[in-house]
Design a protein around this motif. Structure first.
Motif, PDB file in Angstrom:
ATOM      1  N   SER A   1      32.597  38.821  46.098  1.00  0.00           N
ATOM      2  CA  SER A   1      32.251  37.875  47.161  1.00  0.00           C
ATOM      3  C   SER A   1      33.387  37.733  48.168  1.00  0.00           C
ATOM      4  O   SER A   1      33.153  37.646  49.379  1.00  0.00           O
ATOM      5  CB  SER A   1      31.897  36.513  46.557  1.00  0.00           C
ATOM      6  N   GLU A   2      34.648  37.727  47.679  1.00  0.00           N
ATOM      7  CA  GLU A   2      35.785  37.636  48.598  1.00  0.00           C
ATOM      8  C   GLU A   2      35.922  38.921  49.414  1.00  0.00           C
ATOM      9  O   GLU A   2      36.271  38.873  50.594  1.00  0.00           O
ATOM     10  CB  GLU A   2      37.059  37.356  47.815  1.00  0.00           C
TER      11      GLU A   2
ATOM     12  N   CYS B   1      33.383  38.761  52.177  1.00  0.00           N
ATOM     13  CA  CYS B   1      33.819  37.869  53.254  1.00  0.00           C
ATOM     14  C   CYS B   1      34.836  38.559  54.154  1.00  0.00           C
ATOM     15  O   CYS B   1      34.787  38.434  55.389  1.00  0.00           O
ATOM     16  CB  CYS B   1      34.404  36.586  52.677  1.00  0.00           C
TER      17      CYS B   1
ATOM     18  N   THR C   1      41.948  40.183  46.858  1.00  0.00           N
ATOM     19  CA  THR C   1      40.623  39.611  46.585  1.00  0.00           C
ATOM     20  C   THR C   1      40.447  39.469  45.086  1.00  0.00           C
ATOM     21  O   THR C   1      40.970  40.275  44.306  1.00  0.00           O
ATOM     22  CB  THR C   1      39.502  40.505  47.151  1.00  0.00           C
ATOM     23  N   LYS C   2      39.683  38.507  44.691  1.00  0.00           N
ATOM     24  CA  LYS C   2      39.467  38.256  43.267  1.00  0.00           C
ATOM     25  C   LYS C   2      38.179  38.882  42.760  1.00  0.00           C
ATOM     26  O   LYS C   2      38.096  39.351  41.630  1.00  0.00           O
ATOM     27  CB  LYS C   2      39.450  36.738  43.014  1.00  0.00           C
TER      28      LYS C   2
END
Length: 802
Positions: free
Chosen positions: A725-726, A729, A721-722
């Motif tokens: 928000s990722e 999700c 994940t970056k």
């Protein structure tokens, strides 16, 4: 001094001598007025009516007290000291010439007795409430340490103080003629300790739940009973008529014996006829309140103080819910919040502070007060040291037992009203109460920090356990619906004969209607009673965990305890028991409980959330907060095999790495994967920009992550994940695929994987990931365990690192 009838409540005032006046007023007197203009013809103006003047004086005292509270807040004074300062200010304004006419209008001659008499109701109710909150039966269960400290602290100052009185009776007589029994009164009153005053001090300092607080309350209970016994008998013996002495003494013992014998069974009858969970009928409450004042009148008839009957009746009331707590709740506002501050303020108004510092009154009484307290502090300190108490704790205990407060003000007020002490001696006593209470409050606050014992360097967590060590868990519960969730967590730990666990279960109950905190080890209670039928506050908790221990014989050892303490101090019981039992982790229930369909079943911010936050801050070991939605973990036994007839639990570990909390959850997951009916998935969230750090982590992770990755039956998955928000999700995708999540709290640790999530965090005690998983809008039925590894803290106190 001449008094104009225009500045009084009377028609005329005639001076008879230096201190006496002849007054003329209507019978019955004017209680209410006809308004500002309506009473001009008949004289019933507000300034000539008792009730409007009383209301105005209450308003002035209340406003002045609140102003003093705001201005003196940085000094952190006891509340009753602020009320005394308000009385001093009002008294001083009478001596200021420009303000004297206005003060004469606001406090006219003739109203002091009225407001003092009405406010005395507050003192009577204060004494009664403290009697209700005292558990008199505790005096038979108090340890030798408390008895020794209280008896020595009471007897030694009296004995040492009586020596010069016996050796120099002529000098004493001259001094007594000068200041009106001030020396004897100072010696006796300042040698004694009051339970109500000490309980109020410990409550303001928030240490009544600590070891020193419990010892101080036990010692004060013994000392207060001895004080009441000594003073009441001295009052009886003070009558020169032997016939009256015999009558009053017999009446006193009859009062002390028959009130408990008659009233206490009646009150148990009231409790028996009150349905469980329902409040006591108001009719019963009003009858008991009426008995308070009836017994007060009876006490006066035998030459005792009005409050004696109220105190004995208070001791007769069974403490705690439902009756004791109902009485305290009903009388708290009028007795302590409204009338008691007025009583304290008006008591100070009576004092004569125009003292000559070279007079016998000031010097002799002041010396007696100082020497008596010095002796009492010294003997209590030495006695506490002989009981193997630390030096700082012994000093704090001796200071606490020397404090003075509202009870002493009431005693001095009664002595002054009965002309046993004069105005100047009364003034010295009032000043001594202010100085002593302030010094004790500041000193104890400076010297004693109950959380310092948790500031050690010894590692107590799951990760630090040796392979041969059993896992020690402390589970804190408050409600019955916490029991099943706690048992499910124990199943997750997979106890077996080869890997046993020891569990200490603490049922915390809010202290209501009593002053003494209670701690009950039920294993000792059952041994003492010799029967499992012994009534307990925690019967459901005991039964549930006894069954669980029986079902997991030789794999689980469980001890249950009950702690009844103030809501804001429950953390002390939890942390102290964890320290005493060398627990590796404390399990706490989250303050919100959801049903499987996302509906909030309970929300307890006042007690549970405050408890969780404080335990996370000072716990001497790791802490886990259990967010419960539904109970799905199957019960495991050492012989269970994986078959289709048994359901499985889908357990997920959210691992980010880089902190101790994440290592702790891996250790917990290692135990869970031994349960054949748990499907374990480890999600390793990795930042896309930190691939090199991931490689270093895999090399330097002490094999924990590597072991989980290679373990049979465990699915390991790396998620790149970056930003937050990722991560959000991803969590939304997997949240409904699992029944149970274990995450690290990671408080104060920022990482790219959670950037932005903290801005939406509602409950910091759950950490960023835990708070997101607990959000009701996810519509998840999964339970969550949020783990914080023990925090190593360096606590500085008075310049020394403990």
């Amino acid at each position: 001094m001449s008094i104009s009838s225009n500045y009084t409540l009377f028609h005329s005032v005639t001076r008879l001598n230096h201190t006496s006046y002849k007054v003329c007023f209507d019978a019955p007197p004017h209680i209410v007025s006809d308004g500002l203009w309506g009473g001009k013809e008949n004289g019933r103006t507000p300034i000539k009516s008792f009730f409007p003047m009383f209301e105005l004086q209450i308003l002035i005292i209340f406003v002045l007290t609140q102003v003093c509270t705001i201005l003196l807040k940085p000094l952190k004074l006891p509340q009753f000291i602020i009320q005394m300062i308000a009385g001093l200010i009002i008294g001083v304004t009478f001596e200021i010439k420009p303000l004297e006419p206005y003060m004469t209008i606001l406090f006219p001659y003739g109203t002091h007795d009225t407001i003092s008499a009405i406010s005395s109701i507050g003192f009577v109710l204060f004494v009664f409430i403290n009697g209700v909150q005292m558990d008199f039966s505790m005096i038979t269960r108090t340890g030798n340490k408390a008895w020794t400290i209280s008896v020595v602290g009471l007897v030694m100052p009296l004995v040492i103080g009586l020596i010069p009185i016996i050796l120099f009776p002529g000098r004493l007589e001259r001094l007594e003629n000068a200041n009106g029994h001030g020396i004897v009164v100072a010696l006796i009153t300042h040698s004694m300790s009051s339970f109500a005053v000490i309980a109020s001090l410990l409550s303001e300092l928030q240490i009544q739940n600590s070891e020193i607080g419990r010892l101080a309350l036990s010692s004060a209970l013994v000392s207060d009973i001895l004080r009441i016994t000594i003073t009441t008998n001295l009052v009886v013996m003070g009558n020169p008529n032997m016939k009256m002495i015999s009558r009053n003494l017999a009446s006193l013992f009859a009062l002390a014996i028959f009130i408990p014998l008659i009233c206490r069974p009646i009150m148990f009858w009231i409790i028996k006829h009150t349905p469980e969970g329902r409040p006591v009928k108001d009719g019963y409450i009003y009858v008991i309140i009426s008995m308070v004042f009836a017994l007060g009148v009876l006490s006066v008839k035998i030459d005792q103080e009005f409050v004696l009957g109220a105190f004995i009746l208070g001791l007769s009331v069974p403490e705690g819910p439902p009756l004791g707590s109902a009485l305290v709740k009903k009388l708290q506002f009028f007795g302590i919040t409204l009338f008691l501050p007025i009583f304290v303020t008006t008591s100070v108004l009576k004092a004569d502070f125009t003292m000559n510092f070279s007079s016998y009154v000031m010097v002799s009484t002041g010396i007696v007060v100082f020497v008596t307290h010095l002796i009492k502090i010294t003997v209590c300190f030495i006695t506490a040291l002989s009981c193997k108490m630390p030096v700082t704790d012994a000093l704090c205990l001796s200071l606490i037992l020397n404090t003075k407060g509202v009870v002493e003000i009431g005693i001095f007020n009664a002595l002054f009203d009965n002309d046993i002490i004069n105005g100047q001696t009364y003034g010295v006593m009032i000043i001594s109460v202010m100085f002593i209470a302030s010094i004790v409050h500041w000193s104890v606050k400076l010297l004693y920090d109950p959380s310092r014992k948790y500031a050690g360097y010894q590692k107590r967590n799951i990760m630090g356990l040796k392979r041969s060590s059993d896992l020690r868990i402390l589970i804190a519960l408050q409600k019955q619906n916490h029991i099943s969730a706690a048992i499910d967590f124990l199943d997750l730990c997979c106890p077996t004969q080869e890997s046993p666990i020891t569990v200490d279960v603490l049922h915390v109950i809010e202290l209501v209607g009593r002053a003494l905190p209670v701690f009950i080890p039920h294993c000792l209670q059952r041994q003492a009673s010799g029967s499992a039928s012994h009534k307990s506050y925690s019967d459901d908790v005991i039964l549930a965990f006894d069954i669980y221990e029986h079902d997991n014989e030789n794999a689980v050892s469980i001890n249950t305890y009950t702690a009844i303490s103030p809501a804001n101090l429950m953390f002390e019981d939890v942390c102290h028991l964890a320290l005493d039992k060398v627990a590796s982790i404390i399990i706490l229930p989250f303050h919100i409980r959801w049903s499987a369909d996302g509906v909030v079943e309970s929300d307890d911010k006042k007690i549970l959330r405050a408890l969780n936050q404080k335990v996370l801050e000072i716990a001497p070991c790791s802490v886990g907060i259990l967010v419960t939605r539904i109970n799905l973990i199957p019960k495991a036994t050492p012989t269970t095999s994986i078959t289709s007839e048994y359901s499985t639990t889908r357990l997920a570990v959210i691992y980010l790495g880089g902190c101790d909390d994440d290592d702790e959850i891996l250790c917990l997951a290692k135990r869970a994967m031994n349960n054949p009916r748990i499907n374990l998935v480890v999600y390793h969230l990795v930042s896309k920009d930190c691939i090199k750090e991931l490689e270093d982590l895999m090399v330097n992770s002490d094999g924990l992550l590597q072991e989980m990755k290679n373990a049979e039956g465990v699915r390991y998955q790396q998620i790149f994940t970056k930003e937050g928000s990722e991560t959000a999700c991803f969590l939304r995708e997997v949240v409904n695929e699992h029944d149970y999540f274990i995450v690290g709290r990671r408080h104060g640790i920022s990482s790219p994987q959670t950037d932005g999530l903290s801005e939406w965090s509602e409950f910091p005690e759950l950490g960023v990931i835990g708070d997101f998983l607990a959000a009701p809008d996810l519509n998840s039925s999964a339970s969550i365990m949020v783990v914080q590894q023990q925090i190593s803290r360096k606590k500085e106190l008075n310049g020394w690192i403990l």
